[in-house]
Design a protein around this motif. Structure first.
Motif, PDB file in Angstrom:
ATOM      1  N   LYS A  85     -26.032  47.836  -0.806  1.00 41.14           N
ATOM      2  CA  LYS A  85     -24.856  47.957   0.047  1.00 41.14           C
ATOM      3  C   LYS A  85     -25.214  47.413   1.428  1.00 41.14           C
ATOM      4  CE  LYS A  85     -21.703  51.563   1.653  1.00 41.14           C
ATOM      5  NZ  LYS A  85     -21.479  53.020   1.621  1.00 41.14           N
ATOM      6  N   THR A  86     -24.299  46.647   2.026  1.00 41.16           N
ATOM      7  CA  THR A  86     -24.507  46.114   3.362  1.00 41.16           C
ATOM      8  C   THR A  86     -23.796  47.009   4.370  1.00 41.16           C
ATOM      9  OG1 THR A  86     -24.572  43.886   2.443  1.00 41.16           O
ATOM     10  CG2 THR A  86     -24.319  44.075   4.814  1.00 41.16           C
ATOM     11  N   LEU A  87     -24.549  47.488   5.358  1.00 43.65           N
ATOM     12  CA  LEU A  87     -23.974  48.344   6.388  1.00 43.65           C
ATOM     13  C   LEU A  87     -23.255  47.507   7.434  1.00 43.65           C
ATOM     14  CD1 LEU A  87     -26.952  50.823   6.900  1.00 43.65           C
ATOM     15  CD2 LEU A  87     -24.944  51.116   5.460  1.00 43.65           C
ATOM     16  N   ALA A  88     -22.575  48.166   8.365  1.00 44.63           N
ATOM     17  CA  ALA A  88     -21.797  47.478   9.390  1.00 44.63           C
ATOM     18  C   ALA A  88     -22.664  46.606  10.296  1.00 44.63           C
ATOM     19  CB  ALA A  88     -21.043  48.495  10.237  1.00 44.63           C
ATOM     20  N   ASP A  89     -23.915  47.035  10.520  1.00 40.77           N
ATOM     21  CA  ASP A  89     -24.802  46.254  11.393  1.00 40.77           C
ATOM     22  C   ASP A  89     -25.511  45.123  10.655  1.00 40.77           C
ATOM     23  OD1 ASP A  89     -26.460  47.799   9.867  1.00 40.77           O
ATOM     24  OD2 ASP A  89     -27.693  48.526  11.530  1.00 40.77           O
ATOM     25  N   GLY A  90     -25.189  44.914   9.374  1.00 38.81           N
ATOM     26  CA  GLY A  90     -25.778  43.825   8.595  1.00 38.81           C
ATOM     27  C   GLY A  90     -27.016  44.215   7.816  1.00 38.81           C
ATOM     28  N   LYS A  91     -27.464  45.448   7.963  1.00 44.03           N
ATOM     29  CA  LYS A  91     -28.653  45.918   7.250  1.00 44.03           C
ATOM     30  C   LYS A  91     -28.291  46.225   5.794  1.00 44.03           C
ATOM     31  CE  LYS A  91     -32.250  49.395   7.582  1.00 44.03           C
ATOM     32  NZ  LYS A  91     -32.689  50.631   8.238  1.00 44.03           N
ATOM     33  N   ARG A  92     -29.167  45.834   4.881  1.00 46.04           N
ATOM     34  CA  ARG A  92     -28.943  46.086   3.452  1.00 46.04           C
ATOM     35  C   ARG A  92     -29.736  47.316   3.033  1.00 46.04           C
ATOM     36  NH1 ARG A  92     -30.383  40.656   0.531  1.00 46.04           N
ATOM     37  NH2 ARG A  92     -29.880  41.943  -1.245  1.00 46.04           N
ATOM     38  N   VAL A  93     -29.086  48.227   2.307  1.00 49.43           N
ATOM     39  CA  VAL A  93     -29.738  49.452   1.850  1.00 49.43           C
ATOM     40  C   VAL A  93     -29.492  49.625   0.357  1.00 49.43           C
ATOM     41  CG1 VAL A  93     -29.626  50.643   4.072  1.00 49.43           C
ATOM     42  CG2 VAL A  93     -27.729  50.860   2.466  1.00 49.43           C
ATOM     43  N   ARG A  94     -30.392  50.370  -0.283  1.00 50.68           N
ATOM     44  CA  ARG A  94     -30.232  50.682  -1.700  1.00 50.68           C
ATOM     45  C   ARG A  94     -29.427  51.969  -1.833  1.00 50.68           C
ATOM     46  NH1 ARG A  94     -35.789  51.351  -4.312  1.00 50.68           N
ATOM     47  NH2 ARG A  94     -36.065  52.703  -2.520  1.00 50.68           N
ATOM     48  N   VAL A  95     -28.522  51.985  -2.812  1.00 53.16           N
ATOM     49  CA  VAL A  95     -27.690  53.168  -3.055  1.00 53.16           C
ATOM     50  C   VAL A  95     -27.681  53.476  -4.551  1.00 53.16           C
ATOM     51  CG1 VAL A  95     -26.197  52.833  -1.046  1.00 53.16           C
ATOM     52  CG2 VAL A  95     -25.580  51.793  -3.221  1.00 53.16           C
ATOM     53  N   PHE A  96     -27.443  54.768  -4.872  1.00 53.78           N
ATOM     54  CA  PHE A  96     -27.255  55.158  -6.266  1.00 53.78           C
ATOM     55  C   PHE A  96     -25.867  54.719  -6.702  1.00 53.78           C
ATOM     56  CE2 PHE A  96     -30.350  58.550  -5.030  1.00 53.78           C
ATOM     57  CZ  PHE A  96     -31.363  58.161  -5.895  1.00 53.78           C
TER      58      PHE A  96
END
Length: 105
Positions: A85-96
């Protein structure tokens, strides 16, 4: 981005160790991971007096393909798939995938 990383709790989906849980201790290459206590084999080793090793039969953990493991979702108490998932600040994170909550690594 690797969906399964070093330090993740995973569960084995297929093979002789199906159902076992463990921690990823090493990423061998892009497709293989080493999980503690999973895919153990017996290896015969020769003694080497120069290195100070004794001979015999040792237990060794071998790599397993990452498609045969799934990340463990402790909140749900079962294996889960991983999404990016891409957050508002452009950072990509892993999600379930099941709950959408971020994976703490």
């Amino acid at each position: 981005m690797n969906k399964i990383r070093k330090g993740d709790q995973v569960v084995v989906l297929t093979g002789r160790d199906k159902g076992k849980r463990g921690t990823v201790s090493l990423r061998v290459d892009a497709d293989h991971v080493v999980v503690e206590g999973v895919n153990m084999v017996k290896k015969h080793v020769k003694p080497n007096p120069l290195k100070g090793t004794t001979g015999g039969v040792i237990d060794k953990t071998m790599p397993i393909h990452q498609s045969n493991v799934a990340i463990w979702n402790a909140a749900a108490g079962k294996a889960d798939r991983v999404g990016i998932k891409t957050l508002a600040d452009g950072k990509r994170v892993r999600v379930f995938k099941s709950s959408g909550e971020e994976i703490k690594a």
